[in-house]
Design a protein around this motif. Sequence first.
Motif, PDB file in Angstrom:
ATOM      1  N   ALA A   7       8.324 -62.270  79.115  1.00 36.15           N
ATOM      2  CA  ALA A   7       7.814 -63.127  80.192  1.00 36.15           C
ATOM      3  C   ALA A   7       8.482 -64.497  80.145  1.00 36.15           C
ATOM      4  O   ALA A   7       8.863 -65.051  81.184  1.00 36.15           O
ATOM      5  N   ALA A   8       8.646 -65.053  78.943  1.00 36.82           N
ATOM      6  CA  ALA A   8       9.291 -66.365  78.815  1.00 36.82           C
ATOM      7  C   ALA A   8      10.738 -66.302  79.284  1.00 36.82           C
ATOM      8  O   ALA A   8      11.231 -67.241  79.934  1.00 36.82           O
ATOM      9  N   THR A   9      11.418 -65.202  79.009  1.00 36.35           N
ATOM     10  CA  THR A   9      12.798 -65.036  79.450  1.00 36.35           C
ATOM     11  C   THR A   9      12.876 -64.978  80.977  1.00 36.35           C
ATOM     12  O   THR A   9      13.728 -65.634  81.598  1.00 36.35           O
ATOM     13  N   VAL A  10      11.970 -64.222  81.590  1.00 32.77           N
ATOM     14  CA  VAL A  10      11.958 -64.118  83.054  1.00 32.77           C
ATOM     15  C   VAL A  10      11.636 -65.469  83.681  1.00 32.77           C
ATOM     16  O   VAL A  10      12.278 -65.894  84.651  1.00 32.77           O
ATOM     17  N   ILE A  11      10.641 -66.167  83.136  1.00 33.19           N
ATOM     18  CA  ILE A  11      10.273 -67.488  83.675  1.00 33.19           C
ATOM     19  C   ILE A  11      11.444 -68.460  83.566  1.00 33.19           C
ATOM     20  O   ILE A  11      11.727 -69.214  84.505  1.00 33.19           O
ATOM     21  N   ALA A  12      12.145 -68.441  82.438  1.00 34.27           N
ATOM     22  CA  ALA A  12      13.299 -69.330  82.268  1.00 34.27           C
ATOM     23  C   ALA A  12      14.393 -68.995  83.285  1.00 34.27           C
ATOM     24  O   ALA A  12      15.014 -69.901  83.863  1.00 34.27           O
ATOM     25  N   ALA A  13      14.624 -67.699  83.521  1.00 35.92           N
ATOM     26  CA  ALA A  13      15.653 -67.301  84.498  1.00 35.92           C
ATOM     27  C   ALA A  13      15.253 -67.732  85.912  1.00 35.92           C
ATOM     28  O   ALA A  13      16.085 -68.256  86.672  1.00 35.92           O
ATOM     29  N   ILE A  14      13.985 -67.539  86.267  1.00 34.99           N
ATOM     30  CA  ILE A  14      13.518 -67.948  87.600  1.00 34.99           C
ATOM     31  C   ILE A  14      13.603 -69.466  87.749  1.00 34.99           C
ATOM     32  O   ILE A  14      14.017 -69.974  88.801  1.00 34.99           O
ATOM     33  N   HIS A  15      13.233 -70.181  86.697  1.00 35.41           N
ATOM     34  CA  HIS A  15      13.322 -71.651  86.747  1.00 35.41           C
ATOM     35  C   HIS A  15      14.772 -72.095  86.948  1.00 35.41           C
ATOM     36  O   HIS A  15      15.063 -72.983  87.758  1.00 35.41           O
ATOM     37  N   HIS A  16      15.679 -71.463  86.226  1.00 33.60           N
ATOM     38  CA  HIS A  16      17.105 -71.790  86.352  1.00 33.60           C
ATOM     39  C   HIS A  16      17.584 -71.507  87.775  1.00 33.60           C
ATOM     40  O   HIS A  16      18.281 -72.335  88.395  1.00 33.60           O
ATOM     41  N   ASP A  17      17.214 -70.336  88.312  1.00 29.79           N
ATOM     42  CA  ASP A  17      17.610 -69.992  89.685  1.00 29.79           C
ATOM     43  C   ASP A  17      17.009 -70.974  90.694  1.00 29.79           C
ATOM     44  O   ASP A  17      17.688 -71.402  91.642  1.00 29.79           O
ATOM     45  N   ASN A  18      15.761 -71.340  90.503  1.00 27.82           N
ATOM     46  CA  ASN A  18      15.086 -72.269  91.398  1.00 27.82           C
ATOM     47  C   ASN A  18      15.780 -73.635  91.385  1.00 27.82           C
ATOM     48  O   ASN A  18      16.010 -74.240  92.441  1.00 27.82           O
ATOM     49  N   THR A  19      16.125 -74.092  90.193  1.00 23.79           N
ATOM     50  CA  THR A  19      16.820 -75.379  90.072  1.00 23.79           C
ATOM     51  C   THR A  19      18.168 -75.321  90.776  1.00 23.79           C
ATOM     52  O   THR A  19      18.548 -76.254  91.512  1.00 23.79           O
ATOM     53  N   ALA A  20      18.900 -74.226  90.587  1.00 24.50           N
ATOM     54  CA  ALA A  20      20.206 -74.073  91.234  1.00 24.50           C
ATOM     55  C   ALA A  20      20.061 -74.038  92.761  1.00 24.50           C
ATOM     56  O   ALA A  20      20.862 -74.672  93.485  1.00 24.50           O
ATOM     57  N   LEU A  21      19.062 -73.342  93.259  1.00 25.19           N
ATOM     58  CA  LEU A  21      18.848 -73.278  94.712  1.00 25.19           C
ATOM     59  C   LEU A  21      18.466 -74.645  95.283  1.00 25.19           C
ATOM     60  O   LEU A  21      18.921 -75.024  96.367  1.00 25.19           O
ATOM     61  N   ARG A  22      17.650 -75.397  94.563  1.00 27.77           N
ATOM     62  CA  ARG A  22      17.280 -76.741  95.034  1.00 27.77           C
ATOM     63  C   ARG A  22      18.514 -77.655  95.074  1.00 27.77           C
ATOM     64  O   ARG A  22      18.685 -78.445  96.003  1.00 27.77           O
ATOM     65  N   GLU A  23      19.366 -77.568  94.052  1.00 27.97           N
ATOM     66  CA  GLU A  23      20.587 -78.388  94.038  1.00 27.97           C
ATOM     67  C   GLU A  23      21.505 -78.005  95.193  1.00 27.97           C
ATOM     68  O   GLU A  23      22.091 -78.867  95.855  1.00 27.97           O
ATOM     69  N   GLU A  24      21.618 -76.690  95.439  1.00 26.70           N
ATOM     70  CA  GLU A  24      22.462 -76.230  96.544  1.00 26.70           C
ATOM     71  C   GLU A  24      21.913 -76.740  97.886  1.00 26.70           C
ATOM     72  O   GLU A  24      22.672 -77.193  98.741  1.00 26.70           O
ATOM     73  N   LEU A  25      20.612 -76.687  98.036  1.00 25.50           N
ATOM     74  CA  LEU A  25      19.994 -77.165  99.262  1.00 25.50           C
ATOM     75  C   LEU A  25      20.185 -78.665  99.424  1.00 25.50           C
ATOM     76  O   LEU A  25      20.490 -79.152 100.523  1.00 25.50           O
ATOM     77  N   THR A  26      20.046 -79.406  98.339  1.00 23.18           N
ATOM     78  CA  THR A  26      20.231 -80.860  98.392  1.00 23.18           C
ATOM     79  C   THR A  26      21.679 -81.201  98.728  1.00 23.18           C
ATOM     80  O   THR A  26      21.942 -82.138  99.504  1.00 23.18           O
TER      81      THR A  26
END
Length: 116
Positions: free
Chosen positions: A77-96
């Motif tokens: 679960a911690a691995t999945v959460i870390a991957a989702i967090h990383h993807d979310n951060t990357a998507l926010r940066e791309e959007l910005t």
Amino acid sequence: MRRPRAGGKPRAGVVGEVGATMNRATAALAEWNERTAATGARTPGEARCDDELQSLRRVLSEVKRERTELQQRLDAAATVIAAIHHDNTALREELTDRGGSVIALGGRPPETMGPC
């Protein structure tokens, strides 16, 4: 004749008593060994303790197995959460970078889950 010792018995008498006591001890130990062999070398109290110990060892083994399984699930679960967090951060940066903005859905403030 020998002179009596402080306890009133001559040395030969004391040695004779010690020898007799040792012979009785040997007989008592032989009887003890015979009785314990007949009962499986365990008293009823010892048998209960051994049974309880065996039961507790089974429970401990099961709890350890469950703990290991839960730890593996937590790690996954911690691995999945870390991957989702990383993807979310990357998507926010791309959007910005494109000049867009993030819009909260449902009227909920964006930081309700705490800092991550």
